[in-house]
Design an enzyme around this catalytic site. Structure first.
Site: not given
Ligand code: ME8
Length: 518
Positions: A23, A26, A131, A134, A149, A152, A301, A304
């Site tokens: 979304h 990302h 969770c 998380c 959680c 979430h 926020k 997903k």
């Molecule tokens: O946490 N606003 O993956 P993830 C801004 N796999 N940035 C956002 C956002 C939002 N609403 N939502 C997601 C993970 N992001 C792990 C990371 S790294 C070794 C492992 C962005 O798919 C932001 O960069 O939940 C957040 O930190 C990341 O997506 C989390 O992606």
């Protein structure tokens, strides 16, 4: 004289979970990182930019099961969506890592074995509220109402098992020493302070394996357990360099990362656990972490897991990727949250992109066409002050990037766009054109407009690269000459023959009414 190699600049995004479609959140992180990567290429640095997907663990296995796929099928499908998003975003990453890559899996095992050999991993038993959204354990006190959680709002479950622990607690003093010796290593300062106080408050050892989760990398010395997905994931930043370019090991060239970009949701993993793991493995720490805020939808926020998301693809289809890159850069300021709204998006599109930048190009090209047969006059050399304003803008934009303040960099560059639009009004070329004695002034004005536009465009190239390349094409400038050195007044191709192009940011009509609607 000896050739000096370009300094390396290694930048990473988080690797995204493949539990659901990407979304705008990302997109935001990838765009922001891409802008920084492009800017450092403009400085002539040797940039390596890494992104990818995080594919193991309970969260992925459970989301695959819900849709009746194997974890592997699910990961393949959704990883491809994230890879496609990267292309659509015009991201210039040099490698897209997947944690299911066999080279990554082997690399994780090697590093975890090294930490084990160093004596920082021991066997213990653990009980906690888990969770899976998380992928983290919580204590009773951290939970939301009805044992959910706190992030979430979904139910947590009690997990109790024997597993392997990392002696995180032993790193408290070394971590604090690192924070105190390197005050800028986590930006912005509010996040640095938050991370530092987590460490100061004392750290528990961390369970780094799972007995009940099969979808993961096996613990090398204990086939009955898989490595905790966060350990597996964090190590991607290191393992990728060994195999990103076939036949070459880039580790020595790029390690440690110059900048790691992420949202504030994963601060603790990156600013507490990650540096401790690297210390335990005897590896150098990243130079800086850039922790950005959230893109919100309706005050919350986007996530997903909760499904409160904006799909970036329709906006990109309608307005072009540069409009999204520009909007997110301006709207979500560094260190703050920002709300995505369709109205705000359309406002910046038609106001700043179409009416300011697009129009400046249009006016410049058409006046050069009308008054000078399409050829930009040679520089009469009279606009010293404008030249100085451009040089000063190059410096302020560069400084904004040093502070990672991308919104500010965009604003500082936009000062030039507005300056040159004002110049059109001030000099009124249509009046100059009526007076043959003022031909020199008209030459100067047309030169300065073309040169001002060219230099301003180069400054915003990292943000709206495709549009800038088209703009440079219209000015008959080399669209690959977008380095900061090229943003100097007078560095363009002289006396270029300009050519009109379709509008950079065309007017987008409101949605067509439904067929048959009144
Ligand atoms: O946490 N606003 O993956 P993830 C801004 N796999 N940035 C956002 C956002 C939002 N609403 N939502 C997601 C993970 N992001 C792990 C990371 S790294 C070794 C492992 C962005 O798919 C932001 O960069 O939940 C957040 O930190 C990341 O997506 C989390 O992606």
């Amino acid at each position: 004289p000896p050739m000096t190699a370009a300094p390396p600049f290694y930048i990473t995004t988080p690797i995204y979970y493949v539990n659901a479609d990407p979304h705008i959140g990302h997109a935001y992180t990838t765009i922001k990182s891409d802008i920084v990567a492009r800017h450092h290429r403009q400085r002539g640095e040797d940039v390596f930019f890494l992104t990818g997907t995080d594919e193991h663990g309970a969260k992925i296995a459970e989301s695959a099961e819900r849709v009746g796929r194997t974890p592997r099928e699910h990961a393949d499908l959704l990883s491809a969506r994230f890879r496609d998003l990267g292309g659509v975003l015009a991201s210039t990453h040099d490698f897209f890592i997947r944690t299911t890559d066999p080279e990554h899996e082997a690399g994780v095992q090697r590093i975890v074995a090294a930490i084990h050999d160093a004596g920082d991993i021991y066997r213990g038993s653990y009980g906690g509220w888990y969770c899976s959204a998380c992928e983290a354990f919580y204590g009773e006190d951290d939970l939301g109402p009805g044992r959910t959680c706190a992030i979430h709002g979904t139910p947590v479950r009690w997990v109790e098992e024997e597993n392997w622990f990392f002696r995180l607690s032993a790193y408290r003093d070394r971590l604090l020493a690192h924070y105190d010796a390197n005050p800028g290593w986590v930006l912005p300062a509010a996040r640095r302070n938050e991370a530092r106080s987590m460490i100061e408050g004392g750290l528990d050892d961390l369970s780094i394996s799972r007995a009940q989760i099969e979808w993961g990398v096996p613990v090398p010395w204990d086939a009955g357990q898989t490595i905790y997905v966060w350990i597996d994931a964090l190590l991607n930043y290191r393992t990728a360099l060994a195999y990103a370019r076939p036949g070459e090991d880039l580790t020595a060239r790029y390690w440690p990362p110059s900048l790691q970009v992420m949202g504030k949701d994963i601060l603790k993993f990156h600013a507490v656990i990650w540096p401790a793991m690297l210390m335990a493995a005897g590896l150098e720490l990243p130079e800086r972490l850039m922790i950005h805020g959230y893109v919100l939808k309706g005050g919350e926020k986007m996530s997903k897991t909760t499904g409160n998301v904006v799909d970036p693809f329709p906006f990109i289809e309608r307005y072009g990727i540069d409009a999204l890159r520009y909007y997110l850069t301006r709207e979500v300021r560094f260190g703050e949250d920002g709300t995505f709204t369709a109205e705000g998006f359309e406002g910046r599109y038609s106001g700043e992109l179409a009416n300011e930048l697009g129009n400046l190009l249009n006016r410049t090209v058409s006046m050069v066409g009308r008054y000078r047969d399409g050829v930009v006059p040679a520089d009469p050399g009279g606009d010293r002050e404008l030249a100085a304003e451009v040089d000063a803008a190059v410096v302020t934009v560069r400084e904004a990037f040093d502070r990672l303040d991308l919104s500010r960099a965009a604003e500082d560059a936009w000062v030039l766009v507005r300056r040159f639009n004002r110049l059109v009004e001030e000099r009124a070329p249509w009046k100059l054109a009526k007076d043959p004695e003022r031909a020199g002034d008209l030459d100067q004005t047309l030169f300065s407009l073309a040169e001002g536009l060219r230099t301003a465009a180069i400054l915003v190239w990292p943000i709206i690269p495709g549009s800038v390349e088209r703009l440079l094409g219209a000015l008959r400038q080399d669209p690959t000459r977008v380095g900061l050195d090229d943003a100097r007044w007078g560095a363009g191709v002289p006396q270029a023959r300009v050519a009109p192009i379709p509008p950079l940011f065309p007017r987008i009509e409101p949605d067509e009414p439904e067929e048959g609607a009144a």
